[in-house]
Scaffold this motif. Structure first.
Motif, PDB file in Angstrom:
ATOM      1  N   GLU B 288      30.606 -82.920  37.893  1.00 41.33           N
ATOM      2  CA  GLU B 288      31.948 -82.512  38.603  1.00 41.33           C
ATOM      3  C   GLU B 288      31.911 -81.070  38.913  1.00 41.33           C
ATOM      4  OE1 GLU B 288      36.785 -82.913  37.468  1.00 41.33           O
ATOM      5  OE2 GLU B 288      35.283 -83.723  36.065  1.00 41.33           O
ATOM      6  N   THR B 289      31.334 -79.974  37.984  1.00 40.74           N
ATOM      7  CA  THR B 289      31.458 -78.842  38.293  1.00 40.74           C
ATOM      8  C   THR B 289      30.535 -78.598  39.481  1.00 40.74           C
ATOM      9  OG1 THR B 289      31.824 -78.376  36.145  1.00 40.74           O
ATOM     10  CG2 THR B 289      31.213 -76.617  37.395  1.00 40.74           C
ATOM     11  N   LEU B 290      29.479 -79.221  39.478  1.00 39.27           N
ATOM     12  CA  LEU B 290      28.323 -78.989  40.490  1.00 39.27           C
ATOM     13  C   LEU B 290      28.881 -79.302  41.831  1.00 39.27           C
ATOM     14  CD1 LEU B 290      25.462 -78.112  41.264  1.00 39.27           C
ATOM     15  CD2 LEU B 290      24.991 -80.906  40.971  1.00 39.27           C
ATOM     16  N   GLU B 291      29.785 -80.197  41.789  1.00 41.06           N
ATOM     17  CA  GLU B 291      30.217 -80.767  43.285  1.00 41.06           C
ATOM     18  C   GLU B 291      31.469 -79.681  43.604  1.00 41.06           C
ATOM     19  OE1 GLU B 291      30.409 -84.949  44.160  1.00 41.06           O
ATOM     20  OE2 GLU B 291      32.454 -84.635  44.907  1.00 41.06           O
ATOM     21  N   TYR B 292      32.068 -79.155  42.747  1.00 38.21           N
ATOM     22  CA  TYR B 292      33.208 -78.299  43.075  1.00 38.21           C
ATOM     23  C   TYR B 292      32.363 -76.977  43.473  1.00 38.21           C
ATOM     24  CZ  TYR B 292      37.068 -74.821  42.349  1.00 38.21           C
ATOM     25  OH  TYR B 292      37.896 -73.805  42.629  1.00 38.21           O
ATOM     26  N   ALA B 363      22.484 -75.512  37.225  1.00 36.96           N
ATOM     27  CA  ALA B 363      22.684 -77.289  37.516  1.00 36.96           C
ATOM     28  C   ALA B 363      22.471 -77.344  38.967  1.00 36.96           C
ATOM     29  CB  ALA B 363      24.204 -77.194  37.188  1.00 36.96           C
ATOM     30  N   THR B 364      21.643 -78.401  39.091  1.00 35.18           N
ATOM     31  CA  THR B 364      21.446 -78.782  40.455  1.00 35.18           C
ATOM     32  C   THR B 364      21.615 -80.277  40.556  1.00 35.18           C
ATOM     33  OG1 THR B 364      19.186 -78.802  40.319  1.00 35.18           O
ATOM     34  CG2 THR B 364      20.001 -76.714  41.131  1.00 35.18           C
ATOM     35  N   TYR B 365      21.567 -80.656  41.687  1.00 41.58           N
ATOM     36  CA  TYR B 365      21.434 -82.313  41.918  1.00 41.58           C
ATOM     37  C   TYR B 365      20.094 -82.934  41.309  1.00 41.58           C
ATOM     38  CZ  TYR B 365      25.882 -82.604  44.217  1.00 41.58           C
ATOM     39  OH  TYR B 365      27.197 -82.699  44.278  1.00 41.58           O
TER      40      TYR B 365
END
Lengths: 412, 412
Positions: B288-292, B363-365
């Motif tokens: 969620e944070t990564l996408e943000y 944090a990465t995909y």
């Protein structure tokens, strides 16, 4: 004091660095709003006549008013009026120490009328600052991500004098616009100003720890957040004008944005800061470079504030041009006074590090011209600024006239 | 290869990290510009039929074209066409190895017609990049103070792919506008993008020394100038839209400025960068944070590029909304691919420091989903992006369709 027609210098606080050089002149005993032939710009002055008890009361009250302090500053030079006593009543007051009841009544009425139209810059600026603070508070709510918004609010709501928003609103109102119409643009000016302070204070720039009596933004939030808070405020300034100016036509908004952009970028305050940094420690820097720095680093944003307010308010091209010239003088004045304050005030009085220019051997007006000639230059700039406003309705121009004095005689 | 109706996957360079996951599908042997029922989005594909010498020549030529490199990238997936062979001629080609002269002629004509309408993304992007570079060069001339302008030009004209300007112009042209109308806005997008790179690279932020294969701005010009160059570019972006968009109505300009401002500020890329910095070294950061971070740090500016182009071109609200959805997918895709590239490419290949995400345990995909699922996610985003364009004229939508692939299959 009883006299006939005479030029009257406004009383300035003894602590004023410009003491004795105040350019206010007036010819007393004129009719209300009459053109004042004795004044430098025919616009603006303080009435001083009559020894009647009523007018004594009035002037005692005016003096009391003068001694009030606006944000720590004597407001002597910011309270002015346009309504003068009639020549007849003033002559009577000068001739007969004991005045009959009829004349007293007449003077009472005139004094009342005078009080009604006295322009109180202190109240004006407090009211505008309050409205601007509320609008800024609303424009930057504390939301996620909290840290960046807290950082933006920390500097934006740190209690500055809101000179730029006041100039913007005053210019808008002068040409027939409203505070409401000007507010988003006024707020944008403060956002840009705050951004420039945050970035200028960074370690890689002026490396300042103190601003408005508080730790600078990067001291409080870290350098990374300070850089980003500046970026966000800069971007928000434009977005806010475009998004929040609901009652202003798109044509005017587009002109305002172009005006503001030019004032900030590589031909505006960034250019000023770049040349300022490059000049540091260079003893060969002369007046020309100094003026370039001041005009770009400070004056252009003040100019944009005034011109944008005028554009929002629907000023004609001629009005815009006059207000631009007014703002250019006021803008340069602002920085000349800043230079003077840096060598005459303490850090505590300024709310920021004082004496920095001396320490860094920076080119300043006091250094290049001497303190006295710098003060004379400041007065000349006030005079030139006011001259540009002579063709406007003088009552409506009162805020801008007062703001010129405020900028000249401020103490921090 | 001879076949009837079938789905055809575009050949992707073996070095592509998305190899085998390319979402192109088409139904060959359709009429020119016909809706393709077999395709994922009914929009876009490569013809593959006929064994005639002429069509062999054509497809040999197409394969040669595929092997060309755009800016170091295989352009396999960026060259597409919409004109398909007729069912009759294709059936003939499939059935009879030796084809009569009449059919050859027919195929020659069709191949010629196909060549005419092939959309060549490489040429399109090169043409747009050339025009954008010229416009940027003109927008930031090397004038006094030279250092700041040299610094701005150093990063602005460093030869980026100009993806954002291309998206902007393509969206404008898709809805009936012109490149000329879109150009100031397109340039503004690149100015903002460049600003964000300069500030993100600063020692107090990502502390990067390398960008596009060159020393970062603060390495070349010093931190103070780098901060100011970013500020100036950010300000210029808005000024340029407002001042240079001579053929665009003020209403549209105001909407564009509000759109751009929102994409940059404390709810846009600044928000993304703040959360990104805060998440560094935090092993609890989830998807969620990564996408943000990705949406805010990257996607919103791509969205603003597309939406602004559409606004300038006079798009309807419905068109704007579809293009916004397209851009959201493409924007997120951009950063997902960036994450993938960071772990699959070298610094030399990327022109910037590779493997940084791994080093900083960011944090990465790939870290959260694994490399394969990240690639699948990227393909899903390409599909979703293209789906939004299905109701537009497919020939006119070709640049945006191609750009989605370009973003997905780029190598740096």
């Amino acid at each position: 004091m009883v006299s006939g027609s005479c030029a009257v210098m406004a009383v300035v606080s003894s602590s004023s660095h410009l003491q004795g050089l105040v350019p206010f002149t007036s010819q007393p005993n004129c009719f209300p709003h009459q053109q004042l032939p004795g004044s430098v710009n025919g616009s603006y002055g303080l009435s001083s006549s009559s020894s009647s008890s009523s007018s004594k009361r009035f002037f005692t009250s005016l003096r009391a008013c003068r001694s009030q302090v606006y944000g720590g500053l004597p407001i002597t030079s910011f309270t002015s009026n346009y309504t003068m006593l009639t020549p007849a009543s003033a002559a009577a007051a000068a001739t007969y120490p004991s005045i009959c009841a009829g004349v007293v009544n007449q003077l009472e009425k005139l004094a009342e009328r005078e009080r009604e139209v006295v322009f109180d810059l202190k109240s004006y600026m407090l009211a505008k600052a309050k409205a601007v603070n509320a609008a800024l508070d609303e424009a930057v709510p504390l939301r996620y991500p909290e840290k960046i918004h807290a950082s933006m609010r920390y500097s934006l709501l740190a209690g500055g004098k809101r000179v730029r928003p006041a100039l913007c609103i005053a210019a808008c109102e002068l040409v027939g616009g409203s505070e409401e119409e000007a507010m988003p643009t006024a707020c944008a000016m403060e956002m840009v100003h705050t951004m420039s302070l945050i970035h200028d204070d960074l370690p890689c720039m002026d490396n300042d720890d103190l601003r408005r009596g508080q730790p600078t933004n990067h001291i409080a939030f870290g350098e990374d957040t300070a850089v980003l808070a500046g970026d966000a405020l800069l971007s928000l300034a434009f977005e806010h004008i475009a998004g929040a100016s609901k009652k202003v036509s798109a044509d005017r908004i587009v002109r305002v944005i172009a005006e503001l952009g030019k004032a900030i970028g590589s031909e505006g305050l960034v250019a000023g800061q770049v040349v300022d940094i490059a000049s540091e420690g260079d003893s060969s820097v002369g007046l020309e470079t100094l003026e370039y720095v001041h005009i770009h680093k400070t004056a252009l944003l003040l100019e944009a504030s005034v011109v944008s307010g005028a554009l929002v308010g629907g000023a004609s091209d001629e009005e815009v041009e006059k207000l631009r010239q007014y703002a250019r003088s006021v803008g340069l004045l602002f920085q000349v006074v800043d230079d003077i304050l840096d060598v005459t005030k303490s850090s505590e009085q300024l709310g920021k590090t004082a004496g920095k220019d001396l320490l860094t051997d920076k080119a300043t007006y006091p250094k290049l011209l001497g303190l006295e000639r710098s003060k004379e230059f400041a007065n000349e700039l006030v005079r030139k600024a006011k001259e540009q406003l002579s063709s406007f309705d003088q009552q409506k121009a009162a805020p801008l006239l007062g703001l010129a004095d405020f900028i000249a005689y401020r103490q921090n």
